[in-house]
Scaffold this motif. Structure first.
Motif, PDB file in Angstrom:
ATOM      1  N   LEU A  19       0.844  -1.202   0.000  1.00 46.94           N
ATOM      2  CA  LEU A  19       0.000   0.000   0.000  1.00 46.94           C
ATOM      3  C   LEU A  19       0.879   1.252   0.000  1.00 46.94           C
ATOM      4  O   LEU A  19       0.590   2.218  -0.705  1.00 46.94           O
ATOM      5  N   LEU A  66      -6.520  -0.457   3.542  1.00 45.17           N
ATOM      6  CA  LEU A  66      -6.544   0.641   2.586  1.00 45.17           C
ATOM      7  C   LEU A  66      -7.522   1.732   3.051  1.00 45.17           C
ATOM      8  O   LEU A  66      -7.193   2.926   3.055  1.00 45.17           O
ATOM      9  N   TYR A 112      -6.957   7.134  -1.179  1.00 49.81           N
ATOM     10  CA  TYR A 112      -7.104   5.914  -1.986  1.00 49.81           C
ATOM     11  C   TYR A 112      -7.819   6.174  -3.309  1.00 49.81           C
ATOM     12  O   TYR A 112      -7.739   5.393  -4.236  1.00 49.81           O
TER      13      TYR A 112
END
Lengths: 467, 467, 467, 467
Positions: A19, A66, A112
Motif C-alpha cells: 500500500l 486501505l 485511496y
C-alpha cells in the motif's frame, strides 16, 4: 494464497508495504495538475497482489487497511475548514472564498481515490474495480469488515462507478440465437430468477415471442452488465410456466398476437454494480425499444417473484398465538385447515409450506388460496423497511413508478417458486404516462400505488387479521 | 438569436426563469439517494434554449448567470465546516467525524453540477457539455466572462469530462482510405498544423509510409477527439515538405525502409477537451501500436512547428537597442545583414521577416541562418512562463518526457512556416526508456533535457547576446 | 511491354509456348473426373504474362491465338456427332443415346474453357477474367481482332461470367457519406452520365433526397459493379440541373415530400460485364428497396440522356434535300429559322447545333423547340436497329418494360447535354404492374409503348416530314 | 403430403401440369438472348409444390418426371449433328462451322436446366437446388429412382453447383466460442465422425489447442458447407480420446508446444454438394492458414476412422475356409485365439468383433493386435474399387496427395470406434512438397504411397495370408 506461504504477520507486512508503494501521495494543492503520470507498474502491482489473495478474508484485510490507512487527512480538513470559517467572519473578495473552498474540497478527497483512478486507466482496470467493490460488499455482508471507513470507501467507489457507468456510455444489445455463444453462456449463468436448464431452454428465451436485452458498457461490448427478459404476449401473463419452457421454439412470430410486454426476469450480472440504477434504466430503454418495434403494444408489466414471502409467513406462524387462535386465518379457514392437516394449524402448516408438497393436494391448495393471497398482498403492500416496501423486488418496481397490479395464485409451480413464495407471483404494471408521478410519490411520500385487486386483498387482510 | 426578438431585459428574465426551472434543487443530505430521475424535459429545455442563443456574448451571459447564481451554498459550507472543527476539538467515535466530513463534502458540490449530470444522460448530452466548455473557454479568451465563479465552473466541468474521457473509454482508430468519408472529412477539417489542400493530399496522409490515428470515445465511434499524423521514414526527418505532398501516393510500403516514426501533426478536434491530456495519452498509445507493428523501429520523434517564434523575434527587434548595436547579432553578422538589406538591420529586417520574402534571397537566408538558429534555440530553451517553456508545443512534448533534439533550418518553406517561425522546425525526440524520468524532472524541477546541438546553439546565443 | 524487348517473332513464340504450357489438355471423357488439380503456377503464369503485355494490340494477339488454337476439336465433334446420328438410325436403349450425347457435349467444350476455369480459382482470378473480356470487347471495337473464333470465345466467357455473377450472388449496397472513401472515389470515377465535379457534388448525390446504390459480388464487397443514382422528388423531374448540384446538401429529408423516384444515372463500372443484365436487375432490386423504405412512393421514372441524337440530326441536315426544301421543318419554321440564322437553314444550323451556343439565343431556342421535340420523338420511337430501338438507352429501358413517357425541352443545359442531344432528355416511366407485359411485347413483337405526348409528337413528325 | 389428399392419379396429373407451367420452353436459337425474364411466380410455384411433397418417394416421382420429360430434344440434336457432319464433308468458311457447332451445343442443353437457372435466382434458390440434389442422390441410393436420365440430370445439377460453389466464392471462417450459437449448433449437429455429446465438448473443440474451420458461400455467411476440426499437438497423435473430451478446456494456448496439426474430423454438412471437392479444397486452405499462424508447424496429418473395416473383416471370417484353417491368422495366432475364445476361431470371433466387448479382455486384445494391424493395412492398401482404394476415407486423402502413414492400435476405444473398425485409426500424412506429385500418381497410375510401417504390415499380411 499468500497466507499459506507466510505467517500472518508477514502477510500483513507485505500488505502495508504494497500500500505504501501503490497508493500515490497527494500532491500539494498548487501542484495538483503538474503530477507526472504514475508509473504503470505501481498500480499493476496492487492488482496482481490482490488477485493473488486466494481468500475473501485476506482481501477484506487488505481493503480494510486501505480504507483506514489511506483515507482523508483529517488535520488538513480541519485546517482548511478553519480557513473557510475565518473568511465567513472576515469576508474578502469572492475569489479568496472560492479558493479556500476549493482547497477544502481537495482536502476532502481520500488518498485511496488516487489509487482507484490509476487502476481505472489500466487495461481491464474498471472491471477490476467492479470486482473489488463486489468483494467489499460481500465482506460487509459476511461481517468480515465493518465500520465507517469501509462505508466511506464504498461510497467513493460507488460514485466513481456511477460516473463511468453513466447511461450515456451504456449500449443496449439484443440477444438472439445469432449472438456469440460466449454471450449466451454468460446470460444463462447469470439468470437466477428462473434458472436456465439447458440449451433448448435458452434458445426459447431468445426466440420468437421473447426478447432478451442487456446493457454493456461501450468500452466492453458483449459483456452483459444487467439483463432483462421479456415475453411478448396477448395479455398480462399470470403464470411463469407459460413463458419458460424447455422445448424448442417452433412458431414464427406474428405481430398481431402481441399486445403486451411482460418483464419476467431482470438480473444484475456483476454484484459490484449494485446501487448504480442500471436495472431501472434498462427497463426504461427496453420500453422505448419495444414501443419502436411494436407501436401498438399497450400494456407493460412485470411477472415478478416474491422472494422472502414464505420465510416471512413461516415467521408469523411461529409467533406466539393470542388467545389460542392464529391471527392469520379466519375461524372457518383455521377449522378447514385443521381438518385437512389432521391437527392444529400451526406447526403442521409450517412443515407443509417449507416444502413444496402442499401444492400436490388439491384440497389443501384450495383451502389456502384465500388466506395466502391476502397475506401476500399485505406482505407486499404493508410490510415496510424505513418506510419503503420491505420486499426488494417490490421496492425496485415501485421506485421505477410501477403499480402493484395483480397477485397471481399458482403462478410459479416450480419447486423454487413453491418453497420461496408459496407459488405466488405478482405483476407490477407500468403505465407509461404515470411512472414519473408514481415514482416521485413513492420516493417522496412513500405512497404505494396499488390496483383494486390488491387493495381489496389488503383490506380483507386487515379485517381478518388481528396483527 | 433571442436578442433580436426581445429587449435585453426580456432575454435576461428568460434566462433566469430557465435556470430556475432547469437547475435541480439540491436534496437534503439524507435524501440524496432517494431522488426520482429528473423529467427529461427539464434539461432538454436548457439544451435547446442554449442552442437557440445565436451569439457567443449571449451564451456567455447565460453561463455567467449559471456560475454565479447556482454554485455552492456558502452558508451550508460554513455550517458544516464548523461541525467538523467542533469534532476536532471534542473528538467522538470515527463514524461521527466521517459523517460530518461527508456532509461537508456534499455541501461543497455546486448546484450546477446537478444540471450537468442530468444533461450528460441525454442523447448527445456529453457532446453538448464539451461544446459548452469550449464556449466557456472562448468567452474567457475573448474577455466576455471573467472571475472566480467561472474558473470554478470550468474546474467542475473539466473534472467531469476527465472522468468521462478516461483513457479506458478511448478507442484508438486508424484512418485509411477505407475509412468513412465522414471521418476523412473531419480529419481534414481539423488539421490546422499543416492544412490539407485537397483529396490527394489527405489520401497520401493515410496511405503508404504514413499513419493517421485518432481517439474516439467508445460511446461515439467515428468521432475523432484528437488526431495524430505519423510518417514512417528511414531517418529523423528535418523537413516537412518531404512528408506533406499533394501528389497521389504510388509506392507500396516496404517495412525494411522504415526505422523511424515521425509525429508531424497532432490536433485536438474539440476545444472543450483542453487540459484532459488526450494528446499525451494518444502519443503513448500510438508508440505502443507502432512498436507492435514495427518491432524494429528504433527512433520516435516529432517534427514540430514553433508557433510564436517570429512574433517573439520581431518583439526583440523592436526593443530599444543599447549603445546603438543590436544585441541579437554579432558585429560581423550585423554588418553583413546591413549590406544585404541596404540599410540598418532593425526595421528593414522586421519588414522582411514579417513576410516570407527574405527566404527568396539565397544570400540573405545564408546570412540569417546562424543567428536565427541560436535565437530559436534560446527561444525554446530559455524563454519561460512560470518556470516552464513559454512555447506551448515545446511545453507539451517536454511534459511528455521528450528531449529537445534538433532545430532544423529551412524545414517548413510554406508561407505559413516562413511567416510564423522563419521556416524553422524542431524535433522533440522520445527515448522510450527515459520519458518517465524526463517528464518527472521537467514537471518537478523544471529541467529541460536538450541535445548537444541545442545546448551548443544556446551557449552561442548566450555568448553573442547581451540580453 | 515485351514487344520492345524482343523481336515480333520472339514475342509470338513466347506466346505460343505460354499457351502450350498454360492451357490444360482435355482429359479423355472417361477420366474427366479423375484429373488432379492443376498446379497453381500454370495459370498464374498466364496471368502475369498477360499483365506484362503493355499494349492492347499485344493482348489482342494473345487472345486471338488462344481463341483459334485452343478451341473445339472439330474432328472429335464430328466423330461424336456421327455416333449420335447412328443411334438415331439404329436405336438402342436410352442409356446409350444419353451417353453418346454427353460425349458430344463434352467434345463441344473448347479447350480454353479449362484455362478460364483454372484462372477463376486464383485469388482475384474472376476479376482478371472480367478485365480480359473487357480487352476482348475493346479489341473487337478497335478492329484489332475479328472473326468467329473470337465471338465464340466471348460467348464462352460471357456464359461463365453469367453463372458467376448470378443475381443470387449480388449484394445491394447503399452508398452514403459514411461509406469508405475508396468506394466514393470509385463511384465518382465511374459516373460518366453526369460527371462528378468535386467532393461537394458527390456528397450531395449520396445525401438527403438522393440514393445511390450499387451491386457488388458477394466475394468482393465494396467493389461496385453497376451503380444507380436515384433522386427522391415530389414529381417526375424534367430537368437534370434540379438534381445534380455542387453546393453542399443542407436539408433534412422529409418523407412527406417524396412521391417519386427518379433514376437519373446508371453506369456499369466494369466493361467486361456487358450483356450480363446487371443494370436491369439493379433497377428491379432498387425499386423493391425503395418500395420497402417509402411504401407511398407512386411513380418510378428515369430521367435519361439521348446520346447520339445531335449526331443523328446533323446527319439528316447533311443529307441532300429534295426539291430545295428541308424535309425536317415546316415551311413556316424554315422561314423563321432562316431569318434568325441570317441565311439558309442547312449548314448554318449544323454549325449552331454542333456547339452549345444556339441555346444562348432565346429566339432561336424558341424557334427550334417544336421541330426538335418532334424530331427527337421520332428518333427514339421510329429509328430502329434490327427492329429494336436504335438509341441504346431507349432500348435498355424498353427491354426492362418501361414506357417512353415524356420528352423534355431544355432538360440538360450543360455543355455536354447541349452538344450531345440539343439539351433534350427523356423520361422512361416504370409502371410496376405492366413492366413484364411491356417487356415481353417489346422483346417479342418489337412493340414500343409510348405516352400520348410522345405519340402526338411522332404523328406531328410524320405529318410534317417527308422522310 | 399431397398423396394423402388425392388419389395417386390426381397427384401425377398435378405434377405434369406443374412441370408444363414451370419448366420454361426453350426459345429458338436466334431468340435465345431476347427472352424476357421469367415471371417469378412460375418457378416459385415449383419450389412450393416440391416443398409440399412430404415424402421422399413423391419427390422422387416428380424428379423422375422432370428428368425424363424435360431433357434434351433428341430430334434437334440429331438434326444439328447432321448439319455439323455435312460441313465436315463439304467444308465452308469457319464461321459456318462454328455456328453449326454452337447450334448443336445449344440443342444439347436439357430443357430442365432453364428451370434450375430460374430457381437459382430466387431468394434461397441455390440452397433449394442443393437440397433437391440431395434428394436426387438419396432417391438413387434408396433405389426409388434409377436410369440414365437421372444420372444426366444429376450431372447437369452437379456442373451448375460446381460453378456456383467455385473456390473463389468460398469464405474460410474460424469457429470460436465467440461465434454465433446458430453456427455452433449447426457444427455440432453436422459432426458425424466423432459426435458431439454436449456443450462442454463443443466448447473444447473450438478452444485452446483446437481449430475448427468451415467454408461458407460468400452469399450465405454463417452457413457451414464443410467443416474441418484440427488439433494442435506436440506430435502425430495416435489416439482420438486424447483429443475429444467433454471436460471444459482450461489451459492457455502456448505456441511453443505446437509442432503438429492433426485433422481429426471433416464433414460435409449438405449432402447435395457431394462430388464438388469442397473437402479437398478446405484442407488446402486450412493448411495455408495454419502455416501463416504457426510458421514453425512441421507436420500435418489426419487421424482418420476406417469405416467398413469391421464389416470387411467379418465378411472374410464368414468365407469358406480352405483346408480347414483360416487364412487370416498364422497357425500360432489361430491356436492362441482358439484357446482364449474357448473354441474354433471362426464364428466366436465374429460374435466378439461385432460387439465392443473383446476390447475388455486384455489378453484377447493382445492376441488380436498383430493380425488386426496387418489385416487393416491390407484393407487400406490392397482392397480396391475400380483400381482406387476401396475405403472412401483412404481414397479421399490419397486423392489429396497424402501418404498412408501409420495404423494405430486402440486408437478409438469408443463404442463406435470398436464396433466400426476394431478400435483402429489411421494417420494420412500430408508432406506439403509432395502432395501434388502423390495426387497425380494416385489418380493417374493408381499408385498408393505408404510409409514403411504400413508396407511392412502389408508384406506380413501377404506372407501369412493365403488370400
Amino acid at each position: 494464497s499468500y497466507g499459506q506461504a507466510t505467517t500472518a504477520g508477514a502477510l500483513e507486512r507485505a500488505m502495508d508495504e504494497l500500500l505504501r508503494r501503490a497508493v500515490p501521495a497527494t500532491p500539494a494543492y498548487e501542484l495538483r495538475e503538474k503530477t507526472p503520470a504514475p508509473a504503470e507498474g505501481q498500480c499493476a502491482d496492487f492488482v496482481s497482489f490482490y488477485g493473488g489473495l486466494g481468500d475473501v478474508a485476506e482481501r477484506a484485510e487488505l481493503l480494510g487497511r486501505l480504507a483506514k490507512g489511506f483515507g482523508v487527512d483529517h488535520g488538513q480538513v480541519a485546517e482548511q475548514s478553519a480557513g473557510v470559517l475565518q473568511l465567513r467572519q472576515h469576508p474578502r473578495e469572492p475569489a479568496v472564498l472560492l479558493l479556500a473552498e476549493d482547497r477544502l474540497r481537495y482536502a476532502l478527497v481520500p488518498r485511496y481515490r488516487g489509487l482507484f483512478r490509476n487502476i481505472s486507466k489500466l487495461d481491464g482496470g474498471v472491471r477490476f474495480l467492479v470486482c473489488l467493490r463486489a468483494d467489499l460488499l460481500q465482506a460487509q455482508t459476511l461481517k468480515l469488515l465493518e465500520g465507517p471507513h469501509l462505508r466511506e470507501m464504498d461510497g467513493v467507489l460507488k460514485s466513481m462507478l456511477t460516473e463511468w457507468f453513466s447511461s450515456s456510455f451504456l449500449n443496449l444489445e439484443r440477444v438472439t440465437w445469432h449472438s456469440p455463444c460466449e454471450v449466451l453462456q454468460k446470460i444463462s449463468e447469470s439468470e437466477v430468477v428462473h434458472p436456465i436448464k439447458n440449451w433448448m431452454d435458452i434458445k426459447r428465451r431468445v426466440g420468437p415471442y421473447r426478447r432478451c436485452y442487456y446493457f454493456s458498457h461501450c468500452s466492453t461490448p458483449e459483456e452483459p452488465l444487467v439483463v432483462l427478459h421479456v415475453a411478448l404476449t396477448p395479455e398480462i401473463t399470470s403464470n411463469i410456466q407459460a413463458i419458460v419452457k424447455d422445448c424448442p421454439p417452433s412458431e414464427t412470430e406474428d405481430k398481431n398476437h402481441i399486445t403486451t410486454a411482460i418483464f419476467y426476469s431482470i438480473s444484475l450480472t456483476q454484484q459490484g454494480l449494485q446501487g448504480i440504477e442500471l436495472g431501472t434504466f434498462l427497463i426504461k430503454r427496453v420500453i422505448k425499444e419495444l414501443r419502436r418495434e411494436f407501436p401498438h403494444v399497450a400494456a407493460f408489466s412485470s411477472l415478478s417473484p416474491i422472494p422472502g414471502f414464505t420465510k416471512w409467513l413461516l415467521g408469523l406462524l411461529s409467533s406466539p398465538k393470542e388467545h389460542g387462535h392464529s391471527p392469520l386465518f379466519t375461524d372457518g379457514e383455521a377449522q378447514e385447515l385443521a381438518e385437512l392437516l389432521g391437527g392444529p394449524v400451526g406447526d403442521t402448516l409450517k412443515d407443509f409450506l417449507s416444502s413444496h408438497e402442499w401444492a400436490l393436494s388439491e384440497q389443501l391448495a384450495r383451502a389456502l388460496q384465500a388466506p395466502l393471497m391476502r397475506l401476500c398482498a399485505w406482505y407486499l403492500y404493508g410490510e415496510k423497511h424505513r418506510g419503503y416496501a420491505l420486499n426488494p423486488v417490490a421496492n425496485f418496481h415501485l421506485q421505477n413508478g410501477a403499480v402493484l397490479w395483480r397477485i397471481n395464485w399458482m403462478a410459479d409451480q416450480s419447486r423454487k417458486g413453491l418453497t420461496g413464495s408459496c407459488g405466488l407471483m405478482v405483476n407490477y404494471r407500468y403505465f407509461l404516462e404515470e411512472t414519473t408521478m408514481n415514482s416521485t410519490a413513492y420516493l417522496g411520500s412513500k405512497h404505494i400505488k396499488a390496483s383494486e385487486q390488491v387493495l381489496s386483498l389488503v383490506s380483507q387482510f386487515q379485517k381478518s387479521s388481528k396483527l
